[in-house]
Design a protein around this motif. Sequence first.
Motif, PDB file in Angstrom:
ATOM      1  N   LYS A  25       0.868  -1.173   0.000  1.00  0.00           N
ATOM      2  CA  LYS A  25       0.000   0.000   0.000  1.00  0.00           C
ATOM      3  C   LYS A  25       0.907   1.225   0.000  1.00  0.00           C
ATOM      4  CE  LYS A  25      -3.949  -2.115   1.646  1.00  0.00           C
ATOM      5  NZ  LYS A  25      -5.190  -2.090   1.074  1.00  0.00           N
ATOM      6  N   LEU A  26       0.589   2.208  -0.847  1.00  0.00           N
ATOM      7  CA  LEU A  26       1.394   3.413  -0.929  1.00  0.00           C
ATOM      8  C   LEU A  26       0.844   4.457   0.029  1.00  0.00           C
ATOM      9  CD1 LEU A  26       1.729   3.649  -4.798  1.00  0.00           C
ATOM     10  CD2 LEU A  26       3.401   2.768  -3.192  1.00  0.00           C
ATOM     11  N   ASN A  27       1.762   5.160   0.698  1.00  0.00           N
ATOM     12  CA  ASN A  27       1.298   6.245   1.563  1.00  0.00           C
ATOM     13  C   ASN A  27       1.125   7.516   0.728  1.00  0.00           C
ATOM     14  OD1 ASN A  27       3.812   7.530   1.321  1.00  0.00           O
ATOM     15  ND2 ASN A  27       4.638   6.421   3.085  1.00  0.00           N
ATOM     16  N   THR A  28       0.616   8.569   1.337  1.00  0.00           N
ATOM     17  CA  THR A  28       0.293   9.791   0.593  1.00  0.00           C
ATOM     18  C   THR A  28       1.519  10.464  -0.006  1.00  0.00           C
ATOM     19  OG1 THR A  28       0.317  11.040   2.654  1.00  0.00           O
ATOM     20  CG2 THR A  28      -1.824  10.254   1.876  1.00  0.00           C
ATOM     21  N   GLU A  30       4.240   8.990  -1.091  1.00  0.00           N
ATOM     22  CA  GLU A  30       4.646   8.202  -2.249  1.00  0.00           C
ATOM     23  C   GLU A  30       3.694   8.445  -3.424  1.00  0.00           C
ATOM     24  OE1 GLU A  30       6.770   4.357  -0.137  1.00  0.00           O
ATOM     25  OE2 GLU A  30       4.583   4.392  -0.330  1.00  0.00           O
ATOM     26  N   LEU A  31       2.417   8.540  -3.154  1.00  0.00           N
ATOM     27  CA  LEU A  31       1.447   8.855  -4.208  1.00  0.00           C
ATOM     28  C   LEU A  31       1.708  10.227  -4.812  1.00  0.00           C
ATOM     29  CD1 LEU A  31      -1.888   7.470  -2.713  1.00  0.00           C
ATOM     30  CD2 LEU A  31      -0.638   6.600  -4.690  1.00  0.00           C
ATOM     31  N   GLN A  32       2.041  11.199  -3.968  1.00  0.00           N
ATOM     32  CA  GLN A  32       2.337  12.547  -4.447  1.00  0.00           C
ATOM     33  C   GLN A  32       3.593  12.542  -5.328  1.00  0.00           C
ATOM     34  OE1 GLN A  32       0.380  15.105  -4.240  1.00  0.00           O
ATOM     35  NE2 GLN A  32       1.797  16.406  -5.363  1.00  0.00           N
ATOM     36  N   ILE A  34       4.697  10.048  -7.109  1.00  0.00           N
ATOM     37  CA  ILE A  34       4.343   9.414  -8.381  1.00  0.00           C
ATOM     38  C   ILE A  34       3.604  10.407  -9.277  1.00  0.00           C
ATOM     39  CG2 ILE A  34       2.868   7.637  -9.430  1.00  0.00           C
ATOM     40  CD1 ILE A  34       3.626   5.846  -7.036  1.00  0.00           C
ATOM     41  N   LYS A  35       2.683  11.163  -8.713  1.00  0.00           N
ATOM     42  CA  LYS A  35       1.952  12.160  -9.495  1.00  0.00           C
ATOM     43  C   LYS A  35       2.891  13.220 -10.065  1.00  0.00           C
ATOM     44  CE  LYS A  35      -2.447  11.591  -7.124  1.00  0.00           C
ATOM     45  NZ  LYS A  35      -3.441  12.182  -6.224  1.00  0.00           N
TER      46      LYS A  35
END
Length: 125
Positions: A25-28, A30-32, A34-35
């Motif tokens: 599961k990616l944390n916030t 890591e998601l940011q 990637i974006k």
Amino acid sequence: MLKNIFFAIILIAIFLPANFCFAQKLNTSELQTIKELIKVKHELESNHELKSTYKLQIFSGSLDQANETQEKFESLQLDIASQIIYQTPNYKVWVGNYRNRIQADRAFEKVKSEYPNTLIIRPGK
């Protein structure tokens, strides 16, 4: 044969659930990240700095012949940009700038009747 099929089913039954145990599961943050990376990639592609486009090479040879080929191509008024590139030892006339192979193939169909030695290339690859 039936024994082999049974053995394969047992292996699948054991290892398939094990795959789900290792899902991440990616944390916030890591998601940011990637974006942001996706955004940078889109900017590089739109500025043609990332060499992921296709072009058509309609000529390779001397500078004089490259200029003649480019002028002849521009006179066809196909609404496709052209440029002359020097790659040792030849000058090359490249036309178009296509994001994917399908677009390059469509342009190739338009150009091949006039320039039968046309190649679809990916510069920088």
